[in-house]
Design a protein around this motif. Structure first.
Motif, short mmCIF file in Angstrom:
data_model
loop_
_atom_site.label_atom_id
_atom_site.label_comp_id
_atom_site.label_asym_id
_atom_site.label_seq_id
_atom_site.Cartn_x
_atom_site.Cartn_y
_atom_site.Cartn_z
N ARG A 98 66.75 38.55 59.22
CA ARG A 98 67.30 38.35 60.56
C ARG A 98 68.48 37.37 60.55
NH1 ARG A 98 61.98 39.36 61.23
NH2 ARG A 98 61.24 37.22 61.25
N LEU A 99 68.37 36.31 59.75
CA LEU A 99 69.47 35.34 59.67
C LEU A 99 70.69 35.96 58.99
CD1 LEU A 99 67.51 32.10 58.66
CD2 LEU A 99 68.56 32.61 60.88
N GLU A 100 70.46 36.79 57.99
CA GLU A 100 71.56 37.45 57.28
C GLU A 100 72.26 38.44 58.21
OE1 GLU A 100 72.19 38.95 52.77
OE2 GLU A 100 70.48 39.84 53.81
N LYS A 101 71.49 39.15 59.02
CA LYS A 101 72.06 40.12 59.96
C LYS A 101 73.02 39.43 60.93
CE LYS A 101 70.02 43.94 61.71
NZ LYS A 101 68.97 44.71 62.40
N ARG A 102 72.72 38.18 61.28
CA ARG A 102 73.58 37.41 62.19
C ARG A 102 74.72 36.70 61.47
NH1 ARG A 102 70.67 33.76 66.50
NH2 ARG A 102 72.85 33.21 66.73
N GLY A 103 74.77 36.81 60.15
CA GLY A 103 75.84 36.17 59.39
C GLY A 103 75.64 34.68 59.18
N LEU A 104 74.40 34.21 59.30
CA LEU A 104 74.13 32.77 59.16
C LEU A 104 73.78 32.38 57.74
CD1 LEU A 104 72.06 32.30 62.44
CD2 LEU A 104 74.54 32.08 62.10
N VAL A 105 73.32 33.35 56.95
CA VAL A 105 73.02 33.13 55.54
C VAL A 105 73.48 34.35 54.76
CG1 VAL A 105 70.97 31.70 56.05
CG2 VAL A 105 70.68 34.14 55.58
N ARG A 106 73.56 34.20 53.46
CA ARG A 106 73.81 35.35 52.59
C ARG A 106 72.97 35.18 51.33
NH1 ARG A 106 78.26 32.17 51.93
NH2 ARG A 106 78.69 31.53 49.80
N ARG A 107 72.66 36.30 50.72
CA ARG A 107 71.93 36.28 49.45
C ARG A 107 72.95 36.44 48.33
NH1 ARG A 107 68.31 39.64 52.74
NH2 ARG A 107 66.20 38.84 52.66
N GLU A 108 72.73 35.70 47.25
CA GLU A 108 73.59 35.86 46.08
C GLU A 108 72.75 35.63 44.82
OE1 GLU A 108 75.84 31.59 45.84
OE2 GLU A 108 76.71 33.06 47.19
N PRO A 109 73.18 36.23 43.72
CA PRO A 109 72.41 36.06 42.48
C PRO A 109 72.40 34.59 42.04
CG PRO A 109 74.09 37.77 42.24
CD PRO A 109 74.33 37.09 43.54
N SER A 110 71.28 34.17 41.51
CA SER A 110 71.18 32.82 40.96
C SER A 110 72.08 32.71 39.74
CB SER A 110 69.73 32.54 40.55
OG SER A 110 69.65 31.40 39.73
N PRO A 111 72.80 31.60 39.59
CA PRO A 111 73.66 31.45 38.41
C PRO A 111 72.86 31.28 37.12
CG PRO A 111 73.77 29.50 39.82
CD PRO A 111 72.93 30.49 40.52
N THR A 112 71.59 30.92 37.23
CA THR A 112 70.77 30.69 36.02
C THR A 112 69.81 31.84 35.72
OG1 THR A 112 69.15 29.47 37.34
CG2 THR A 112 70.88 28.18 36.24
N ASP A 113 69.51 32.69 36.70
CA ASP A 113 68.58 33.80 36.50
C ASP A 113 68.99 34.94 37.41
OD1 ASP A 113 66.48 35.59 36.26
OD2 ASP A 113 64.91 34.05 36.40
N ARG A 114 69.62 35.96 36.85
CA ARG A 114 70.15 37.07 37.63
C ARG A 114 69.08 37.86 38.38
NH1 ARG A 114 75.17 36.25 38.86
NH2 ARG A 114 76.57 37.62 37.79
N VAL A 172 66.81 36.48 40.16
CA VAL A 172 66.48 35.70 41.35
C VAL A 172 67.66 35.72 42.31
CG1 VAL A 172 65.93 33.37 42.19
CG2 VAL A 172 64.92 34.21 40.05
N LYS A 173 67.35 35.90 43.59
CA LYS A 173 68.39 35.81 44.63
C LYS A 173 68.26 34.46 45.33
CE LYS A 173 70.16 40.00 44.66
NZ LYS A 173 71.52 40.26 44.32
N ASN A 174 69.37 33.74 45.40
CA ASN A 174 69.41 32.51 46.18
C ASN A 174 69.90 32.83 47.58
OD1 ASN A 174 68.54 30.73 44.20
ND2 ASN A 174 70.60 30.25 43.50
N VAL A 175 69.42 32.06 48.53
CA VAL A 175 69.88 32.18 49.91
C VAL A 175 70.83 31.02 50.15
CG1 VAL A 175 69.21 32.32 52.33
CG2 VAL A 175 67.68 33.21 50.56
N VAL A 176 72.00 31.32 50.70
CA VAL A 176 73.06 30.34 50.90
C VAL A 176 73.43 30.31 52.38
CG1 VAL A 176 75.43 29.73 50.25
CG2 VAL A 176 73.93 30.83 48.58
N LEU A 177 73.59 29.12 52.91
CA LEU A 177 74.03 28.94 54.29
C LEU A 177 75.52 29.27 54.39
CD1 LEU A 177 72.94 27.80 57.02
CD2 LEU A 177 73.83 25.59 56.30
N THR A 178 75.89 30.06 55.40
CA THR A 178 77.31 30.38 55.62
C THR A 178 77.94 29.31 56.51
OG1 THR A 178 76.87 31.66 57.61
CG2 THR A 178 76.82 32.87 55.51
N ASP A 179 79.25 29.38 56.67
CA ASP A 179 79.94 28.46 57.58
C ASP A 179 79.40 28.60 59.00
OD1 ASP A 179 81.49 27.50 55.50
OD2 ASP A 179 83.24 28.74 56.00
#
Length: 150
Positions: free
Chosen positions: A74-90, A92-99
């Motif tokens: 739900r947060l991603e749909k609103r553009g408040l977070v995004r998922r991206e691959p972990s730099p240490t383990d592909r 795993v997806k990390n969740v990142v806060l957007t602007d």
């Protein structure tokens, strides 16, 4: 009470309970003005500290991993977070806060009038003392409460 340390601890536990109730009530109302549930707002607050794996978010927020997935969707749909691959383990997806997510957290905190008014009664020394005391009391949960920068 002065001679009974347990009575003092019980009184402090009650004050913490009341304080947290007021804080989270204030937070919940402010989050709702931004169209968020309390759980969604708390998730954004945790992500403000930095990216997090879904499993770590679920643990920090004490919720089931499947519930965390719904919150993030739900947060991603609103553009408040995004998922991206972990730099240490592909895997795993990390969740990142957007602007925009950052802006929403700022807006929520700005609308927490009960909390802000209470904190406004403290001078700079009182605030530093309170921050130090809270850090000491909750030192066993270092991931939950980041140390203040002084």
């Amino acid at each position: 009470m002065p001679g009974n340390p347990r009575a003092g601890t019980a009184q402090l536990m009650e004050l913490l309970s009341v304080s947290l109730g007021v804080y989270y009530g204030d937070f919940t109302v402010a989050a709702a003005t931004e169209g968020l549930t309390a759980s969604q707002g708390k998730t954004l607050t945790v992500l403000r500290r930095g990216p997090s794996a879904m499993r770590a978010l679920a643990t920090t927020l004490s919720c089931d991993a499947s519930n965390m997935t719904g919150i993030i969707d739900r947060l991603e749909k609103r553009g408040l977070v995004r998922r991206e691959p972990s730099p240490t383990d592909r895997r795993v997806k990390n969740v990142v806060l957007t602007d925009e997510g950052e802006r929403i957290i700022d807006a929520i905190r700005a609308k927490m009038h009960l909390t802000l008014d209470g904190l406004a009664t403290l001078d700079e020394d009182d605030r530093a003392t309170l921050a130090g005391l809270l850090e000491r009391v909750f030192a066993a949960a270092p991931a939950a409460i980041p140390p203040t920068s002084r």
